[in-house]
Design an enzyme around this catalytic site. Structure first.
Site, PDB file in Angstrom:
ATOM      1  N   LYS A 161     106.588  70.708 113.142  1.00 18.77           N
ATOM      2  CA  LYS A 161     105.493  71.659 113.414  1.00 18.77           C
ATOM      3  C   LYS A 161     105.199  71.629 114.907  1.00 18.77           C
ATOM      4  CE  LYS A 161     102.871  71.458 109.123  1.00 18.77           C
ATOM      5  NZ  LYS A 161     101.700  70.774 108.569  1.00 18.77           N
ATOM      6  N   GLY A 186     101.417  64.370 106.706  1.00 19.49           N
ATOM      7  CA  GLY A 186     101.943  64.375 105.339  1.00 19.49           C
ATOM      8  C   GLY A 186     103.364  63.855 105.244  1.00 19.49           C
ATOM      9  N   ARG A 205      97.287  62.302  97.602  1.00 16.12           N
ATOM     10  CA  ARG A 205      96.053  62.948  98.058  1.00 16.12           C
ATOM     11  C   ARG A 205      95.025  63.067  96.932  1.00 16.12           C
ATOM     12  NH1 ARG A 205      98.237  67.454 102.452  1.00 16.12           N
ATOM     13  NH2 ARG A 205      97.800  66.121 104.233  1.00 16.12           N
ATOM     14  N   GLY A 237      97.714  67.216 111.784  1.00 17.13           N
ATOM     15  CA  GLY A 237      97.077  67.919 112.899  1.00 17.13           C
ATOM     16  C   GLY A 237      95.663  67.422 113.137  1.00 17.13           C
TER      17      GLY A 237
END
Ligand code: ADP
Ligand code: MG
Length: 394
Positions: free
Chosen positions: A201, A351, A35, A374
């Site tokens: 998640k 990720g 990142r 997301g």
């Protein structure tokens, strides 16, 4: 069209770039700097144009004093400085005199990295609740705001929406690339269009299926999300994870779209969430007692292959099993292999998904690895992302 960093005269201007430097850290050591690397182009562009570059980013979640100690951006400033090949001035606070003085003393081309924006989340959730005063304060430190943090653009935070509400704003190169590529998925996907979803998640992502099911032709599920649907179907999942609050939602989806949602028929598990224990193979209709399903199995791969082999477009978010454990990387690796062999356009988001694909050496076979999990799901579902919506139009 949104304004981009190219649409501004940056010379001698104070420019806040909201980056996503939220990298995995362990004891202050960066485990994966992907990142940070992806943020470099926009930062370098601003430096070359003579801007005074002020970087904001979050890192992890801050719910206590202890979290602050463990989630300082200081180690990231060191790596950033190596990658930029220039000094990065780190300010260990998110507001106050030192920060203001440091910015006042900047010369064109200087780079300042401000401490973790989520320090403002403890004790009051000022960053995450988009506290008006905080957004205004950060905006007062700069002339121009650039959002280059795609992965947090689905959130309405002080460090994106808050600042952009107060000063001229644009997007950076990373966000521009993401919305161009993901925009094609939204407007004109080649069909059959297959979405693969997995991961843990569950509550964050499961609701996306409601809209996505109308855009995609098939949704293949693995991981904790699939478990929630299996539970809704009446399977006894024994110790496997699922989201109890979304079982009714999963039931509704299965009733409405029985032929579009594809669930695992078999999997591998063990007695605990741990690597190195005995691996148990189970049919998803008949899971042995005490077992926690941690991966999908070969019959599921066979089933998935029928959809993936025909697909012209694939979006994949979330590992299909606990791919960070050697014993449970099978499903995620097999899907990588199926995608490598298919002629579909493939985009991976998230990720953990991205990390697995890169670790298994498959990233070079795919069209795009999105930095957003997301955010990318919400984008291809057709939702407006607040961090992007707030940016000025050209
Ligand atoms: P991403 O970061 O790609 O968006 P998530 O954060 O939602 O994905 O989920 C990734 C995590 O899901 C991984 O840590 C993985 O171990 C976990 N996971 C996948 N399948 C299972 C499963 N069956 N049971 C428990 N955890 C799982
Ligand atoms: Mg994740």
């Amino acid at each position: 069209m949104k304004k981009t960093i190219r649409d501004f005269d940056l010379s001698n201007k104070r420019v806040i770039i909201r980056c996503d430097l939220n990298v995995p850290l362990k004891n202050g050591v960066i485990l994966d700097d992907n990142r940070i690397k992806k943020s470099i182009d926009t930062i370098n562009y601003a430096i070359e144009k003579g801007a005074k570059v002020i970087i904001l980013s979050h890192l992890g979640r801050i719910k206590s004093k202890e979290d602050k100690i463990n989630n300082s951006l200081y180690p990231i400033s060191i790596r950033l400085s190596e990658l930029l090949k220039r000094n990065v001035i780190f300010v260990n606070e998110t507001r106050g005199l030192v920060l203001e003085k440091t910015i006042n003393n900047m010369n064109p081309g200087d780079v300042v990295l401000v401490e973790n924006t989520r320090y403002e989340d403890f004790p009051l959730k000022k960053e995450s609740n988009n506290d008006k005063e905080l957004g205004k304060y950060w905006a007062s430190l700069a002339d121009i705001f650039i959002n280059d943090a795609f992965a947090t653009s689905h959130r309405m935070h002080a460090s994106n929406v808050g600042i952009a509400s107060n000063i001229p704003s644009g997007i950076g190169f990373l966000v521009e690339k993401e919305i161009n590529i993901l925009g094609d998925f939204l407007s004109s996907p080649l069909r059959p269009y297959v979405v693969i979803m997995g991961g843990a998640k569950i509550s964050d992502k499961i609701k996306v299926i409601d809209k996505l099911v109308n855009k995609a032709d098939y949704i293949l599920l693995g991981g904790g999300i699939a478990n929630t649907f299996l539970k809704a179907k009446g399977n006894d999942l024994k110790e496997s994870i699922y989201d109890a609050e979304n079982i009714d939602f999963a039931k509704e989806m299965l009733n409405k779209y029985p032929n579009k949602i594809v669930l695992p028929v078999d999997g591998y598990g063990s007695l605990a969430y741990q690597d190195g224990l005995d691996v148990v193979y189970n049919d998803t209709n008949d899971i042995s007692s005490g077992i926690m399903l941690l991966d999908i199995g070969p019959k599921t791969i066979e089933l998935f292959s029928k959809y993936i082999n025909n697909a012209k477009t694939v979006f994949w978010n979330g590992p299909l099993g606990v791919s960070e454990f050697k014993n449970f990387e099978y499903g995620t690796k097999q899907v990588c292999e199926l995608l490598k062999q298919s002629s579909a356009k493939v985009v991976i988001g998230g990720g953990d998904s991205a990390a697995s694909v890169i670790r298994f050496g498959y990233d070079k076979f795919f069209d795009h690895i999105s930095t957003g999990g997301g955010a990318s799901l919400e984008f291809i579902e057709g939702k407006k992302l607040p961090g992007i919506e707030i940016i000025e139009e050209k």
